[in-house]
Design an enzyme around this catalytic site. Sequence first.
Site, short mmCIF file in Angstrom:
data_model
loop_
_atom_site.label_atom_id
_atom_site.label_comp_id
_atom_site.label_asym_id
_atom_site.label_seq_id
_atom_site.Cartn_x
_atom_site.Cartn_y
_atom_site.Cartn_z
N HIS A 191 0.86 -1.10 -0.06
CA HIS A 191 0.04 -0.09 0.00
C HIS A 191 0.93 1.57 0.03
CE1 HIS A 191 -2.42 -3.47 1.72
NE2 HIS A 191 -3.34 -2.76 1.34
N HIS B 114 -3.87 3.02 -3.46
CA HIS B 114 -4.08 2.61 -2.15
C HIS B 114 -3.53 1.26 -1.88
CE1 HIS B 114 -5.92 1.30 1.80
NE2 HIS B 114 -6.39 0.15 1.01
N HIS C 284 -28.55 -14.36 25.33
CA HIS C 284 -27.79 -14.20 26.46
C HIS C 284 -27.05 -15.55 26.88
CE1 HIS C 284 -29.34 -10.35 26.72
NE2 HIS C 284 -28.58 -9.95 27.82
#
Length: 671
Positions: free
Chosen positions: A37, A268, A477
Amino acid sequence: MNIQATADLTSGVGERDMANAIRALAMDAVQKAKSGHPGMPMGMADVATVLFNRFIKLDPSKSDWPDRDRFVLSAGHGSMLQYAIHHLLGYEDMPIEQLQQFRQLGSHTAGHPEYGHTLGVETTTGPLGQGLATAVGMAIGERMMASRFGTRLVDHFTYVIAGDGCLQEGISHEAIDLAGHLKLSRLIVLWDDNHISIDGPTSLSTSMNQQARFKAAGWDVQSVDGHDMSAVGEAIEKARKSRKPSLIACRTLIGKGAPNMQGSEKTHGAPLGDDEIAATRANIGWAHEPFVVPDDIAAAWRAIAARGKESRMAWEERLAASARQKSFLATISGEVPARVKRDLAAFRKTHVEQATKVASRKASEMALGVINAATNLTVGGSADLTHSNLTITKGLDPITPANFKGRYIHYGIREHGMAAAMNGIALHGGFVPYGGTFLVFSDYARGAMRLSALMGQRVIYVMTHDSIGLGEDGPTHQPVEHLAMLRATPNINLFRPADIIETAEAWELALETADRPTVLVLSRQGLPMLRSAHSKDNRSARGAYVLHEPEGRRDVTILSTGSEVEIAKAAADRLLAEKNISAAVVSMPCWELFEAQDEAYRRDVLGTAPRIAIEAAARLGWDRWIGEDGAFVGMTSFGASAPAGDLFKHFGITADAVVEEAVRLAGGGRA
């Protein structure tokens, strides 16, 4: 303290030349690697040069100096920015050959910066936003250490370079909110505001006013042209004087200097190509061969390192003259005092004798009361579940914006941010962080927990409400698949203790294990004492052990963890009384430690008889221990909302079910 710039005082070299050295090294390394990059290093070269040349305090010859500034490259894909700087500063593990081996096996120049792999890399980055959130923990660590030892020994900043992607990730919101609330004034974030993402302009996916968001979270915010070095320097100087954390939005051109590609997403994540690199050299006036930096520019960068060495040596003189020297060095070493182990041994003996029956989350609280009284290294916290996780003990005052002398952090409902901040606290040094939430919400914390393991950090996760045993809150949960996920993660020790003794043993081992995180998986419901006598040895240290061995031969072996060990023991008693089947019971609080034992020990524990495993969770992973013909009693679906006792019966996690499987495996029992 304002640090005078090194460049422009040495042979007329300017900061622009220093920045262009970063650009050239970055584009050359990416080109040679044929991947990487280049855009971010080239775009942020000016900002980084100002930061390092005028402000940052570090010494490459002693990269772990405690009072160094921390630099975090949150936008870790731009790693060549950091590697180029490290080469220019003279880190011993970053000769030019390492840049030429960028992204190659065995090099110090991995695709993303990795803590422990490369000197001077403060934290592993790459997953966007993690660096920023981890830096919040580092800034907390700095404030806490300064409150204990004063600014003559602790006086450093945490600097972050973050990209658009870092700020889009959800963890950024948790991190900046916590930092703003705590007024972490030594945290300065330099935002690479280049308006570019992989897919194209950031306007494709966001309209967020990031500056307004940071202001709303309590940050000081400035905006500058990221290529105006004077403006960048003035902004950093102002940020260093703020009483709040600071964001400096640096408007930049990605790939700055590449005449035909700058400002485009094309820079990029791919090499620029030979033609564009040649054009860039001409455009920035860099008439040098690949990987060549002129001596005068190299000397300007090395002068930064020399300045840092002077600062480090002056700090060492202050430390040597300080009455707090011994205490400071003991704290920064992270070595747990021997008193902790002695006091925990006495704790275990007392509770074996008393046959204490408590939930393992309560047992954890009780063990923590001993630990926190015996050492100041531990720093607790919870993601808004303090009195459910039971993570606070007597004498732990909360950390507040006005008082960092406390030892407890209210992280708020920010599981991911909590985990990342604990990584930062551990990386900073001086503390052993632990933090609590429900096990099911490890899903939210997962990204940072993985980095705890990858970096080998002593971070302790207190995960309560570990199964359908939590009862009425229901399947949202009730964790089912979470144990398998965490056990599958390399370099994590997961403990699911069966009683108060195993819980205390697990805490002792978590504190002693400095090279990896520990996950303590704890029950909501009460668990009986299962040990019949006190042992000086920490039996959980071997990962699994025979809790009950029948007389004579084994007909079956029952393996279990946590709250289901009680069921295993009840089944073993019934099998002998009702079926004349002799069953051994093996408690397996930590698979990872058991896996590390020698084959002979594992064979003795597991035996040769048919095996049954019982755990109120998914089966995945258990076949490693029960074998191809073994039986499993556990969860095959999500849970339900009902009292815990009803749920264990409904899902068939009972002694009856174990007895039935044992009879089948043992061929009906003995006459």
